[in-house]
Design an enzyme around this catalytic site. Structure first.
Site, mmCIF file in Angstrom:
data_model
loop_
_atom_site.group_PDB
_atom_site.id
_atom_site.type_symbol
_atom_site.label_atom_id
_atom_site.label_comp_id
_atom_site.label_asym_id
_atom_site.label_seq_id
_atom_site.Cartn_x
_atom_site.Cartn_y
_atom_site.Cartn_z
ATOM 1 C CD GLU A 176 44.632 24.234 40.395
ATOM 2 O OE1 GLU A 176 44.349 24.748 39.975
ATOM 3 O OE2 GLU A 176 44.025 23.321 40.044
ATOM 4 N NE ARG B 27 42.852 24.571 43.380
ATOM 5 C CZ ARG B 27 41.752 23.793 43.360
ATOM 6 N NH1 ARG B 27 41.268 24.656 44.377
ATOM 7 N NH2 ARG B 27 41.364 24.014 42.431
ATOM 8 C CE LYS C 56 32.772 34.976 33.482
ATOM 9 N NZ LYS C 56 33.765 34.152 33.882
#
Length: 588
Positions: free
Chosen positions: A334, A362, A246
């Site tokens: 979640e 969610r 990244k």
């Protein structure tokens, strides 16, 4: 070598290039992303990490006929630039410009909108099965999913189903050991063992009936193209494990991957972040939450903190650093975050479940079934409530009041400022008979001196902020500060009263009844959806007690608000200071 990117207007152009030219294109594409994001801001590290992968995918597959989905979509900047949006990429995340995420209405190359994570495999499988039903057996279907996203329950639901379908799909696992924060959990450990050759003999993806390949170097273009070309010829579900870095290509972004996920403005040569020269600003609501939680937890040993993969963004990191044994990053999960909080509450702990408003959507069933139905006193701290700016409609937290207000047993509150947020947190941890949702916005509050001694609030009580005789403005949350400014600027000679309703449920019925009796014109203001929101609750109460008064609701209208600077979006939604002012002036 001569410039190449300036001549690339679609993937068809890059399919004519040699391997050497593709490698040079990768360098140019990386620099182009750095140049734009350094001044316009946005998500940086994720897109830098997949430059070679992006080129390889568009080179190998016949996009847009072949379907390509990015999960999460903030890694798709290179994809956007190569698919005809190079000339307008400087409008990325700007009001009226292109979205920071893939968006179906924006381009035929954006096969599916992905602002939230872990949806790609299910969507892709749906497309592959649809193609099969239509008799199209040659179309390719590719999802690029991060190692943090694939750990989510929904991703595994998709893998589980895909493994028994023989669908023509390729899942590219972009493994950089990072989400926004470092990836967590047993799957991360497993993938690390795969990379180092110490994994157990059985491969988890092969056990799910996927043809597994890798891990391979995600920055080696020739190897990527060769392997993708090989996999294209294999039928059925396939998974390619790709190792990337990244922030690749910008030293600072590689060294500090959390900060450079979305770093703000920076020097494109050195990577140094621009310094904010404004001193004595109010703190971010997130930092007030995080520091207050540590303050409370050091005195109350029953407090625990839970966040689904957002410890830095939500400032749960403060508690994770101070009290690591009592703060949990559960990954992009979640539903799990809500139910683990319910389990902790059932066993006598005081869980602060810290979730972005838009991500709590969610876990709606878990809020109802596991928390509210059992009346467990979980404390939900809903970060990024209201309009969030440049992240746009996938991230605007404007529906929480509406979708929570209909749930029995649930207290809903929205603090006016940092002091009220602290008092709500303090009150909640003293012990409540019900679960509570405390919603607060992204960004800075209103007070520089906010670290006052905390006090217990009376649940369901509002207060008058300004006296008046003709019109009453009722507000909830920090937008009330804007109303205070408006009335100071207008100098209405005590004609307009202002009331703060920090509790949306239960409403202060006593105060509200007095307001309905005393005023003919009532205005409600909120930074949430007008349908089913705070104003709707006021209207319901007035109807129930048969009070026929003019009640004007200022809230988010029944449309998806686009991306852009927050103040611009307030105008777009009609809840800005000027919109309220024009309405008030009609009656003065």
């Amino acid at each position: 070598m001569k410039a190449i990117l300036e001549h690339i207007n679609s993937p068809k152009n890059l399919r004519t290039l040699s391997t050497e030219e593709l490698t040079h294109l990768a360098f140019e594409l990386r620099q182009f992303i750095i140049d734009i994001v350094s001044t316009k801001e946005g998500h940086l590290g994720a897109s830098l990490g997949v430059v070679e992968l992006t080129i390889a995918l568009h080179f190998t597959f016949n996009t847009p006929t072949d379907k390509l989905i990015w999960d999460v979509g903030h890694q798709a900047y290179g994809h956007k630039i190569l698919t005809g949006r190079k000339s307008i990429f400087d409008t990325n995340r700007q009001f009226g410009g292109i979205s920071g995420f893939p968006k179906m209405e924006e381009s035929i190359y954006d096969a599916f909108g992905t602002g939230h994570s872990s949806t790609s495999i299910s969507a892709l499988l749906g497309m592959a099965l649809a193609a099969r039903l239509k008799g199209n057996l040659t179309r390719q279907h590719i999802a690029v999913i991060g190692d943090a996203s694939i750990a989510s329950g929904m991703a595994f639901e998709g893998l589980n189903h895909a493994g028994v379908t023989n669908a023509n799909i390729l899942v590219v696992l972009n493994d950089n050991a990072m989400g926004i924060d470092p990836s967590v959990g047993a799957l991360k450990k497993y993938l690390t063992n795969v990379k180092t050759g110490t994994a157990k003999e059985e491969n988890i993806f092969e056990c799910l009936n996927f043809h597994y390949s890798g891990p391979i170097d995600g920055h080696n273009l020739p190897e990527l193209i060769s392997e993708l070309d090989r996999l294209k010829k294999i039928e059925g579900p396939k998974l390619l494990h790709v190792i990337t870095t990244k922030g690749k290509g910008l030293k600072k972004a590689e060294e500090n991957q959390v900060v450079y996920h979305a770093p703000g403005k920076f020097n494109k040569q050195t990577g140094e972040l621009e310094k904010n020269l404004i001193n004595d600003q109010p703190p971010k609501f997130q930092d007030v939450f995080g520091k207050t939680l540590v303050e409370l937890a050091t005195k109350n040993d029953k407090i625990v903190g839970i966040t689904p993969a957002m410890p830095t963004g939500s400032s749960m990191k403060f508690m994770m650093d101070a009290l690591p044994e009592r703060a949990y990053d559960v990954g992009i999960a979640e539903q799990h975050a809500v139910t683990i909080a319910a389990g902790m509450a059932a066993d006598g702990l005081v869980p602060f479940c810290n979730i972005y408003s838009t991500f709590l959507q969610r876990a709606y069933d878990q809020v109802i079934h596991d928390v509210a139905l059992q009346n467990l006193p979980v404390i939900f701290c809903l970060d990024r409530a209201g309009l969030v700016g440049e992240d746009g409609p996938t991230h605007h937290g404007v529906y929480d009041i509406s979708y929570l207000r209909c749930i029995p047993n649930l207290i809903i509150c929205s603090p006016l400022n940092e002091i009220e947020l602290r008092n709500m947190m303090y009150t909640a941890q003293l012990g409540l008979e019900h679960p509570i949702a405390i919603r607060y916005p992204r960004g800075r509050g209103a007070l520089v001196k906010w670290q006052k001694a905390m006090r217990k609030l009376e649940i369901g009580k509002g207060q008058q902020l300004r006296k008046g005789c003709d019109i009453a403005i009722l507000s909830t949350g920090p937008i009330g500060n804007t109303m205070t400014e408006l009335l100071q600027e207008m100098d209405t000679n005590s004609k307009v009263a202002h009331y703060n309703f920090p509790f949306i449920k239960p409403l202060d019925h006593g105060l509200l009844k007095h307001i309905l009796q005393d005023f003919d014109h009532i205005i409600t203001v909120e930074d949430g959806a007008a349908i089913g929101g705070f104003g709707s609750a006021v209207l319901d109460f007035a109807n129930n007690i048969e009070m026929n008064k003019i009640i004007k609701i200022f809230g988010i209208p029944d449309v998806f608000i686009p991306h852009g600077p927050t103040q611009e979006l307030y105008k777009e939604a009609g809840i800005d200071k000027m919109s309220v002012k024009k309405y008030v002036q009609q009656f003065l």
